[in-house]
Design an enzyme around this catalytic site. Structure first.
Site, PDB file in Angstrom:
ATOM      1  N   GLU A   1       0.847  -1.187   0.000  1.00  0.00           N
ATOM      2  CA  GLU A   1       0.000   0.000   0.000  1.00  0.00           C
ATOM      3  C   GLU A   1       0.888   1.245   0.000  1.00  0.00           C
ATOM      4  O   GLU A   1       1.840   1.283   0.764  1.00  0.00           O
ATOM      5  CB  GLU A   1      -0.911   0.050   1.233  1.00  0.00           C
ATOM      6  CG  GLU A   1      -1.926   1.181   1.112  1.00  0.00           C
ATOM      7  CD  GLU A   1      -2.934   1.218   2.278  1.00  0.00           C
ATOM      8  OE1 GLU A   1      -2.790   0.425   3.233  1.00  0.00           O
ATOM      9  OE2 GLU A   1      -3.826   2.044   2.212  1.00  0.00           O
TER      10      GLU A   1
ATOM     11  N   ALA B   1       1.445   0.034  10.753  1.00  0.00           N
ATOM     12  CA  ALA B   1       1.201  -1.369  10.445  1.00  0.00           C
ATOM     13  C   ALA B   1       0.373  -1.465   9.175  1.00  0.00           C
ATOM     14  O   ALA B   1      -0.116  -0.460   8.669  1.00  0.00           O
ATOM     15  CB  ALA B   1       0.453  -2.045  11.596  1.00  0.00           C
ATOM     16  N   MET B   2       0.226  -2.703   8.672  1.00  0.00           N
ATOM     17  CA  MET B   2      -0.444  -2.886   7.388  1.00  0.00           C
ATOM     18  C   MET B   2      -1.340  -4.111   7.428  1.00  0.00           C
ATOM     19  O   MET B   2      -0.942  -5.178   7.877  1.00  0.00           O
ATOM     20  CB  MET B   2       0.620  -3.012   6.294  1.00  0.00           C
ATOM     21  CG  MET B   2       0.056  -3.189   4.903  1.00  0.00           C
ATOM     22  SD  MET B   2      -0.932  -1.744   4.427  1.00  0.00           S
ATOM     23  CE  MET B   2      -2.141  -2.540   3.391  1.00  0.00           C
TER      24      MET B   2
ATOM     25  N   HIS C   1      -7.020  -2.117  14.995  1.00  0.00           N
ATOM     26  CA  HIS C   1      -7.215  -1.387  13.736  1.00  0.00           C
ATOM     27  C   HIS C   1      -6.935  -2.292  12.531  1.00  0.00           C
ATOM     28  O   HIS C   1      -7.765  -2.426  11.632  1.00  0.00           O
ATOM     29  CB  HIS C   1      -6.306  -0.158  13.717  1.00  0.00           C
ATOM     30  CG  HIS C   1      -6.381   0.655  12.467  1.00  0.00           C
ATOM     31  ND1 HIS C   1      -7.158   1.784  12.368  1.00  0.00           N
ATOM     32  CD2 HIS C   1      -5.783   0.508  11.263  1.00  0.00           C
ATOM     33  CE1 HIS C   1      -7.042   2.297  11.151  1.00  0.00           C
ATOM     34  NE2 HIS C   1      -6.206   1.535  10.456  1.00  0.00           N
ATOM     35  N   GLU C   2      -5.786  -2.920  12.516  1.00  0.00           N
ATOM     36  CA  GLU C   2      -5.426  -3.750  11.359  1.00  0.00           C
ATOM     37  C   GLU C   2      -6.356  -4.954  11.264  1.00  0.00           C
ATOM     38  O   GLU C   2      -6.774  -5.339  10.176  1.00  0.00           O
ATOM     39  CB  GLU C   2      -3.962  -4.198  11.430  1.00  0.00           C
ATOM     40  CG  GLU C   2      -2.933  -3.078  11.601  1.00  0.00           C
ATOM     41  CD  GLU C   2      -3.079  -1.919  10.624  1.00  0.00           C
ATOM     42  OE1 GLU C   2      -3.550  -2.127   9.495  1.00  0.00           O
ATOM     43  OE2 GLU C   2      -2.739  -0.778  11.005  1.00  0.00           O
TER      44      GLU C   2
ATOM     45  N   HIS D   1      -9.652  -4.013   9.750  1.00  0.00           N
ATOM     46  CA  HIS D   1      -9.602  -3.808   8.303  1.00  0.00           C
ATOM     47  C   HIS D   1     -10.041  -5.063   7.538  1.00  0.00           C
ATOM     48  O   HIS D   1     -10.392  -4.975   6.364  1.00  0.00           O
ATOM     49  CB  HIS D   1      -8.173  -3.465   7.856  1.00  0.00           C
ATOM     50  CG  HIS D   1      -7.856  -1.996   7.814  1.00  0.00           C
ATOM     51  ND1 HIS D   1      -8.691  -1.068   7.243  1.00  0.00           N
ATOM     52  CD2 HIS D   1      -6.765  -1.302   8.231  1.00  0.00           C
ATOM     53  CE1 HIS D   1      -8.121   0.141   7.326  1.00  0.00           C
ATOM     54  NE2 HIS D   1      -6.961   0.026   7.930  1.00  0.00           N
TER      55      HIS D   1
ATOM     56  N   GLU E   1     -10.116   3.918   6.021  1.00  0.00           N
ATOM     57  CA  GLU E   1      -9.321   4.384   7.160  1.00  0.00           C
ATOM     58  C   GLU E   1     -10.149   5.119   8.218  1.00  0.00           C
ATOM     59  O   GLU E   1     -10.040   4.828   9.407  1.00  0.00           O
ATOM     60  CB  GLU E   1      -8.147   5.256   6.688  1.00  0.00           C
ATOM     61  CG  GLU E   1      -7.109   4.497   5.850  1.00  0.00           C
ATOM     62  CD  GLU E   1      -6.527   3.275   6.547  1.00  0.00           C
ATOM     63  OE1 GLU E   1      -6.705   3.102   7.766  1.00  0.00           O
ATOM     64  OE2 GLU E   1      -5.878   2.466   5.838  1.00  0.00           O
TER      65      GLU E   1
HETATM   66  N1  TRP Z   1      -3.276   0.840   5.662  1.00  0.00           N
HETATM   67  C1  TRP Z   1      -2.339   1.120   6.708  1.00  0.00           C
HETATM   68  C2  TRP Z   1      -3.172   1.393   7.943  1.00  0.00           C
HETATM   69  O1  TRP Z   1      -3.687   0.544   8.540  1.00  0.00           O
HETATM   70  C3  TRP Z   1      -1.460   2.285   6.410  1.00  0.00           C
HETATM   71  C4  TRP Z   1      -0.116   1.970   5.851  1.00  0.00           C
HETATM   72  C5  TRP Z   1       0.753   1.090   6.304  1.00  0.00           C
HETATM   73  C6  TRP Z   1       0.533   2.599   4.775  1.00  0.00           C
HETATM   74  N2  TRP Z   1       1.918   1.145   5.587  1.00  0.00           N
HETATM   75  C7  TRP Z   1       1.793   2.055   4.645  1.00  0.00           C
HETATM   76  C8  TRP Z   1       0.171   3.599   3.905  1.00  0.00           C
HETATM   77  C9  TRP Z   1       2.696   2.483   3.692  1.00  0.00           C
HETATM   78  C10 TRP Z   1       1.057   4.022   2.944  1.00  0.00           C
HETATM   79  C11 TRP Z   1       2.317   3.472   2.831  1.00  0.00           C
HETATM   80  O2  TRP Z   1      -3.480   2.452   8.307  1.00  0.00           O
HETATM   81 ZN    ZN Z   2      -5.786   1.640   8.514  1.00  0.00          ZN
END
Ligand code: TRP
Ligand code: ZN
Length: 881
Positions: free
Chosen positions: A128, A269-270, A304-305, A308, A327
């Site tokens: 992302e 985090a992602m 949060h993650e 998602h 978000e």
């Molecule tokens: N989607 C991620 C979140 O939970 C945000 C995110 C994580 C992100 N790593 C990233 C956005 C790198 C841009 C680039 O909020």
């Molecule tokens: Zn998020």
């Protein structure tokens, strides 16, 4: 590094892709300097595209090694490949074919931390927003949903662990020290949710049985030897899974859920499907290394993650303009989770403080943009407080407008109607209109219009007629490229507080704009009259911070004192006291500018002591009430011509007055709050520590304060107390022997733990005064610092620029010059982190003229550089515009 192309993306230009990719097979053969990726894409022309069209795929710095269509090598003249795109001139006329693409990557040389990279000997990915195109050519946009099957090959010694999204399918040996694993994710997903992790990691495992009886295997992967620091994160994960079932009816949908902690990560985090990747700062915690704030952040970000999985993954975004769809909504969900798990009022106050500290200055400066932006140059720069935090406030307002039950009904409909979709904000609003029958078109401006609305409020009471009238006038200030604003729908929760401290019942209400304790402001000028009000009530407005606005209220200090002592809404009670403290600091700031000393109202100073000792109030609430507004908060209230030194002086004067008047009370309370048992990170224990450490901050001002803080440091049995004492020493007693000793001891004890050293860097970077610039410069040479690591950079450089008003805004401009130079050094490796860092300059126009000129010069010096990244150029250009 991708340099700026100047291209602007616009919401109104959206059109669906001509081609779809229903299935994606990826084969990775991992090597540090050379990784081979074979992508087999099942491509289909979209049904309503009736003639053959060329296919253009996104790339970013790619090297193409092989290209085939339906098993046959593609002739040179049939395609055009550059590092940043792949065009196939005449795809098969049938519109259905398999495209094979082989690319070669060098993970070890990827310092931007986007795409496939190495972090502490682990292969990991971050896709992302547009990182997938650094792995293979693809339709790298969120409305292209594909079912992924991923095969990973690696040397077993280097990477015994091979993870990707979805469920494990098979694994085995390949001979000569190599092995492989195959993963399949049955849920179609956009490329930004792809993830791969391979390396040698330790792990903890647990299970969760979902409401419908599905048994899910949970894994958290961390550096070997840190497994015992992952327990809190696992507990938070299990609680999140249960909460999402109970509160939103959302169940988990795969056989496994894995979390991996890495030490080099651009953000928090992602949410990659089934394989969340975390900045290790938001996973690792124990009492020895993490503060209560860290525990709370871990709980919130794990939630949060995880959340998602439904809001983001099962239902994703049509395009990046819709980022707040996932978000803002997911932040709202994690806020609610933390409120339920901890103290709702305390959580709400903390949220509002964060919103005001980060989103308000964004909304009031050159980087202002709507929650759903209409244009961007670099999407990475739109992961902002406005999209996240204001986006969450907008969802909260939808709940306020509809009521909890209809809100839940709307969410149910959203999941039912849009599961598997790449959706828009219009889709989201529509479900709430459909379940409630309400017209949300005026409300929708919260998504479309930037700027913080202001409400100017006055009241009058007529004891003869028993009428109480509230007059409200709304205005939305102009923001970049939006000079004229439309009138908004602002839901304001309120109460009329009687002399006994209880909310008055109000009988008849004129107009139909008051509903369930909420005034719905929709017009420019709004008048509400209540009848049957014999005595003058005190108005408590925007209770619970029901709308993210600023208020200009003619309110007597007596009324604020009354609300601070009696308001039944804890948020408003906190707010009333905080407003009094802010007003007092601003008065002291003005005195300081005039070279005078300020005297403070004895009532205010005494009230601080009374709040500190009120048994009926939670410890954490008392700690928040006693925390003076920050220097940046005060600067924002003042608005222009900011002299940070005078603000600092005014704030210190108030702190001294409160400490001097309450020394005895604070000291007794402080002693009484000593810990009496084993450490627990729960909210109540954390609250007790927070109050005790806040009291220490005051006590440290009094004679002998450095001794007390040093003793607190020496006897601390957890990181919360140790870090608090160290900060108090470094910020209040900078040059003292006690401080030097404590800093050295901390360094010695934690030198090899980078996350703990981040606190040490941050504490020194935020020590007030002109010497901070040199201190920070010197600390960049410390062996624990690394300019390549985002966490180190954010602690030391980010802490200095965003949380050290007197240091950064040093009158001679040395702070800005140092900052410009450092941002450029960071940018060479990591443009995304550099751009985020640079936003620290966003409020430069509110400075007094001399500092303003120096800040501008520093920004211009960055702007003048050739070959800037798209990320940094975008921020600098907008900041200067
Ligand atoms: N989607 C991620 C979140 O939970 C945000 C995110 C994580 C992100 N790593 C990233 C956005 C790198 C841009 C680039 O909020
Ligand atoms: Zn998020």
């Amino acid at each position: 590094m991708r340099t700026d192309t100047g291209q602007v993306f616009r919401l109104e230009d959206y059109r669906p892709s001509d081609y779809l990719i229903p299935r994606t097979e990826l084969d990775f053969r991992l090597g540090q300097d050379s990784t081979r990726v074979v992508a087999k894409l099942a491509i289909e022309r979209r049904a309503d595209v009736d003639k053959p069209v060329r296919l253009e795929l996104d790339g970013d710095g790619l090297q193409l090694r092989r290209i085939e269509i339906d098993g046959a090598q593609l002739p040179e003249d049939a395609f055009e490949a550059t590092p940043d795109s792949l065009v196939i001139h005449n795809p098969p006329a049938s519109g259905r074919f398999t495209l094979l693409i082989e690319t070669e990557l060098a993970p070890s040389r990827n310092e931007a931390l986007m795409g496939l990279y190495r972090s502490s000997k682990v292969y990991c990915t971050q896709c992302e927003a547009e990182g997938f195109r650094r792995i293979t050519y693809f339709l790298d946009r969120p409305d292209i949903l594909s079912v992924y099957t991923v095969r990973i090959e690696a040397e077993r010694a280097e990477a015994p662990l091979l993870l990707s999204n979805g469920n494990p399918v098979e694994h085995g040996d390949l001979g000569q020290g190599w092995h492989y694993a195959v993963w399949h994710d049955p849920f179609p997903k956009p490329s930004y949710l792809f993830a791969l992790v391979a390396g040698d990691l330790g792990c903890i495992k647990d299970r969760f049985v979902t409401a419908s009886g599905k048994d899910v295997e949970l894994g958290i992967y961390v550096e070997h030897g840190k497994e015992n620091q992952a327990g809190y994160a696992m507990d938070a994960l299990r609680r999140s899974m249960k909460w999402d079932e109970d509160v939103f009816g959302c169940e988990y949908d795969l056989d496994v859920f894995n979390i991996v902690a890495v030490s080099d990560f651009n953000m928090g985090a992602m949410e990659n499907k089934g394989l969340n990747i975390f900045n290790d700062k938001y996973v690792l915690a124990d009492e020895e290394t993490a503060t209560d704030g860290d525990f709370a952040n871990i709980e919130a970000i794990i939630a949060h993650e995880y959340f998602h999985n439904w809001t983001g993954n099962r239902i994703t975004c049509r395009d990046w303009f819709q980022l707040c769809l996932k978000e803002g909504l997911t932040v709202f969900r994690d806020h609610e989770f933390s409120a339920d798990e901890r103290s709702r009022p305390v959580k709400r106050i903390a949220e509002v403080r964060t919103l005001r500290a980060h989103q308000f200055p964004e909304d009031q400066g050159p980087l202002a943009h709507p929650v759903r932006p209409r244009r961007y140059r670099e999407i990475n720069n739109f992961y902002t407080a406005t999209v996240y935090e204001k986006g969450s406030e907008v969802v909260r307002m939808i709940r306020t407008v509809l009521g909890a039950e209809l809100f839940r009904g709307g969410m149910d409909l959203y999941f039912e109607r849009h599961d598997g979709d790449a959706a828009t904000i219009e889709d989201f609003l529509k479900v709430f209109e459909d379940v409630s029958g309400k017209d949300l078109s005026q409300f929708a401006l919260w998504y479309h219009q930037a700027g913080t609305p202001n409400l100017s409020v006055s009241t009058s009471h007529n004891s003869g007629s028993g009428e109480f009238t509230i007059e409200i006038e709304q205005s939305v200030p102009p923001t970049p490229s939006e000079s004229r604003k439309r009138l908004m729908h602002i839901p304001l929760a309120f109460g009329l507080v009687g002399a006994d401290g209880k909310d008055m019942a109000y009988a008849a209400v004129e107009g139909a704009t008051v509903d369930n304790g909420v005034i719905h402001v929709r017009k420019r000028k709004h008048v509400v009259t209540f009848s049957g009000i014999a005595e003058r009530p005190v108005l408590s407005l925007n209770r619970g911070f029901s709308a993210p606005v600023t208020l200009t209220v003619e309110q007597r200090p007596d009324d604020l004192m009354f609300l601070a002592s009696h308001d039944s809404d804890p948020f408003s009670r906190w707010q009333a006291f905080n407003t009094l403290l802010t007003d007092a600091t601003i008065a002291a700031f003005k005195s300081s500018l005039g070279g005078k000393q300020q005297t403070f109202s004895p009532g205010l100073v005494t009230l601080a002591g009374r709040i500190a000792g009120t048994d009926g109030l939670e410890h954490a609430f008392r700690a928040l009430a006693l925390t003076l507004p920050g220097e940046a908060d005060i600067a924002r209230e003042i608005g222009k011509n900011i002299d940070p030194d005078a603000i600092h002086a005014g704030r210190e004067a108030l702190a001294r007055a409160i400490a001097a008047a309450n020394g005895e009370i604070f000291s007794q309370l402080y002693e009484g709050l000593r810990s009496n048992g084993a450490f627990s990170p729960d909210a109540a224990s954390a609250g007790r520590r927070a109050l005790r450490n806040t009291l220490l901050d005051y006590l440290a001002i009094l004679p002998g304060g450095e001794k007390r803080a040093a003793e607190h440091f020496a006897t601390a049995t957890n990181m919360t107390d140790r870090a608090a004492a160290l900060a108090i020493l470094a910020h209040r007693h900078g040059g003292s022997e006690e401080t030097k000793k404590a800093l050295a001891e901390f360094d010695k004890r934690y030198r090899s733990d980078p996350l703990v050293m981040d606190k040490w860097f941050m504490i020194q970077a935020t020590a007030p005064g002109a010497s901070a610039v040199d201190a920070v410069r010197a600390l960049m040479e410390h062996p624990a610092f690394s300019i390549a690591n985002p966490n180190r950079v954010r602690s030391l450089i980010g802490g200095f620029a965003s949380a050290n008003q007197t240091g950064f805004h040093r009158a001679d401009g040395a702070g800005y010059a140092f900052f410009a130079e450092t941002v450029l050094a960071v940018e060479k490796r990591n443009p995304q982190v550099a751009a985020r860092l640079a936003t620290a300059m966003r409020s430069w126009r509110s400075l007094e003229p001399k500092r303003q000129a120096k800040a501008r010069a520093a920004l211009v010096s960055i702007q003048a550089k050739d070959g800037l990244s798209a990320d940094l150029r975008d921020i600098i250009d907008r900041t200067l515009a």
